[in-house]
Design an enzyme around this catalytic site. Sequence first.
Site, short mmCIF file in Angstrom:
data_model
loop_
_atom_site.label_atom_id
_atom_site.label_comp_id
_atom_site.label_asym_id
_atom_site.label_seq_id
_atom_site.Cartn_x
_atom_site.Cartn_y
_atom_site.Cartn_z
N GLY A 12 -25.36 8.98 -42.42
CA GLY A 12 -26.39 9.49 -41.85
C GLY A 12 -27.15 10.55 -42.60
N LEU A 13 -28.19 11.36 -42.04
CA LEU A 13 -28.67 12.47 -42.80
C LEU A 13 -27.63 13.48 -43.19
CD1 LEU A 13 -31.24 13.90 -43.99
CD2 LEU A 13 -31.60 14.71 -41.54
N ALA A 40 -27.96 6.48 -36.85
CA ALA A 40 -28.72 7.25 -35.75
C ALA A 40 -29.81 7.96 -36.38
CB ALA A 40 -27.74 7.87 -34.82
N SER A 41 -29.68 8.71 -37.54
CA SER A 41 -30.83 9.41 -38.25
C SER A 41 -31.88 8.75 -38.54
CB SER A 41 -30.43 9.90 -39.31
OG SER A 41 -29.21 11.00 -39.37
N GLN A 45 -37.49 9.48 -34.10
CA GLN A 45 -38.93 9.20 -34.45
C GLN A 45 -39.53 10.53 -34.40
OE1 GLN A 45 -39.80 7.10 -30.70
NE2 GLN A 45 -39.09 5.15 -31.48
N GLU A 111 -43.25 19.20 -29.04
CA GLU A 111 -42.48 18.40 -28.38
C GLU A 111 -42.19 19.42 -26.87
OE1 GLU A 111 -40.87 15.37 -31.44
OE2 GLU A 111 -39.40 16.59 -30.87
N ASP A 212 -16.35 7.98 -33.40
CA ASP A 212 -15.30 7.95 -34.36
C ASP A 212 -14.86 9.23 -34.83
OD1 ASP A 212 -15.84 5.11 -33.89
OD2 ASP A 212 -16.80 5.20 -35.85
N HIS A 233 -32.04 10.61 -23.01
CA HIS A 233 -33.45 10.82 -23.07
C HIS A 233 -34.24 10.09 -22.20
CE1 HIS A 233 -37.22 10.29 -25.39
NE2 HIS A 233 -36.69 11.01 -26.28
N ARG A 279 -35.60 17.96 -21.90
CA ARG A 279 -35.44 16.71 -21.73
C ARG A 279 -34.45 16.49 -20.37
NH1 ARG A 279 -33.87 14.52 -27.79
NH2 ARG A 279 -36.04 14.30 -28.28
N HIS A 340 -28.62 9.68 -25.30
CA HIS A 340 -29.26 9.83 -26.33
C HIS A 340 -28.59 10.58 -27.28
CE1 HIS A 340 -32.87 10.20 -28.94
NE2 HIS A 340 -32.93 11.37 -28.93
N ARG A 375 -29.68 20.00 -25.97
CA ARG A 375 -30.58 20.06 -27.23
C ARG A 375 -31.80 20.07 -27.01
NH1 ARG A 375 -32.94 16.22 -30.89
NH2 ARG A 375 -32.39 14.69 -29.46
N SER A 380 -32.08 18.31 -33.89
CA SER A 380 -30.66 17.66 -34.41
C SER A 380 -30.74 17.25 -35.85
CB SER A 380 -30.53 16.40 -33.71
OG SER A 380 -31.70 15.49 -33.89
N LEU A 381 -31.81 16.90 -36.47
CA LEU A 381 -31.92 16.72 -37.86
C LEU A 381 -32.01 17.90 -38.72
CD1 LEU A 381 -34.56 13.79 -38.18
CD2 LEU A 381 -32.21 13.58 -38.00
#
Length: 525
Positions: A12-13, A40-41, A45, A111, A212, A233, A279, A340, A375, A380-381
Amino acid sequence: MQNFDVLIIGSGLAGQSAALRLAKHCRVALVSKRSLEDSASGWAQGGIAAVLDSRDSIEAHIQDTLIAGAWLNDEPATRFVVENGRHSIEWLIEQGVPFTKDDAGYHLTREGGHSARRVIHVADATGLAVQDTLTKKVRATPNITVLESHIAIDLITGEKLGTGENRCFGAYVLDSRNGEVITIGAPNTLIATGGAGKVYLYTTNPDTSTGDGIAMAYRAGCRVSNMEFIQFHPTCLYHPQAKSFLISEAVRGEGGLLRLPDGTRFMLEHDERAELAPRDIVARAIDFEMKKRGLDCVFLDISHKGEDFIRNHFPNIHARCLELGIDIASEPIPVVPAAHYTCGGIVSDLKGRTDVAGLYVAGEASCTGLHGANRLASNSLLECLVFSEAAVNDILASKTKALPTLPHWDESRVTDADEEVVISHNWDELRRFMWDYVGIVRTTKRLKRAKHRIGLLMREIDEFYANFRVSHDLIELRNLVATADLIVRCAMQRKESRGLHFSRDYPEMLGKAKNTVLRRRLPKH
């Protein structure tokens, strides 16, 4: 045996950005369970939160993160991430990520939980655009060996080698295409495997999110912390043909309203911030209304903003819903909460280091202290970028350790599985009881039930693992059950309600915020 300077598990990222930064200096193996594009990255959205506007401030972003995290956050880690926000975004822009622009420069959205507009994005498919940009670069970089359709089985440590040295030397990895297990040696290993959403029946995560890295690191002797904090979420599309389709937080940020089937709004009865509450509060409010009224879903309505606004701001959500017969420009969207994000994980320091030398972690698999008990949207990113760079810097600054000879994977005492149905049945059972017993609202009785069921599953899976050849599905199931066990044990330790962990037996929040920490007892030598 294949040897590299750095082994990165997860694409991922966090994994891809680390690989690109490392490739200028050393040879990298990048292990991906499926294809590089499947992470997941890529499903994210909303966007990436960073202080990019002169009217915003570092202190405001930190404060918003601490409030959302119910004051369980590690303040130095939070400051470290927020202060590195602009630098991380500039790096992505250098890589060619086409962030959405407006008259003032880059468009910033707002957000839930944020006090300012600070979420930079690419329309409503930020993760996909970032992932596409980096994947093209990774594939074209000579020093990166990409191992797609490969899944790590376990880390190779001094304990496994019998030396007693608390160090990681690489991993055993299954090539899912032919069933062959390869030994990958590396003086430095980075876990970037993401979260564990697939432990629950309903999730916004891809099928690869099976915990994992968390399970492997725990088995290797790393501390794991705060696993009870699973973010649900609030708004996953409720539709029989839509698998795990997320309706972005930004829909509420841009004026979307939550309604009951009769059109009545309900969020103001739960929080004065209404739809813009964090959230955990919104998810619990929806869960409460659904259970109280026996509803299958509630509705998110953005139709009052008009078709032009919706097509411009949410083109992908609009198009996907239209495919399913829902015109969000004229009718509300049916939504339910879904698992989420995993806020807890492998304990790491500000350099991405774990308790095992030569083993690093970045992204959702980690517990850096940034997220606390919940979070904040779009942090996260940012965490992926900041901590993957921190780990890279530490790897490049450290002395290279010579690798010992690593033993091959031993399959001499196992046979092919005779009953694959055991795996699918256990997988299904686990996800259902985790949803029922360890969901948005918990009780001690439910947690005890879950722990009992997990114990039975663990024994069955351990026996299966010991006697039969490993398969992709068996590895994932083994890790999912181990991760579920960590979630339940952390939840049972917390005698309060804080952030994402809400217990009917302990509805109050304690005066002092404490982490829940688990560590496997290592055998004595």
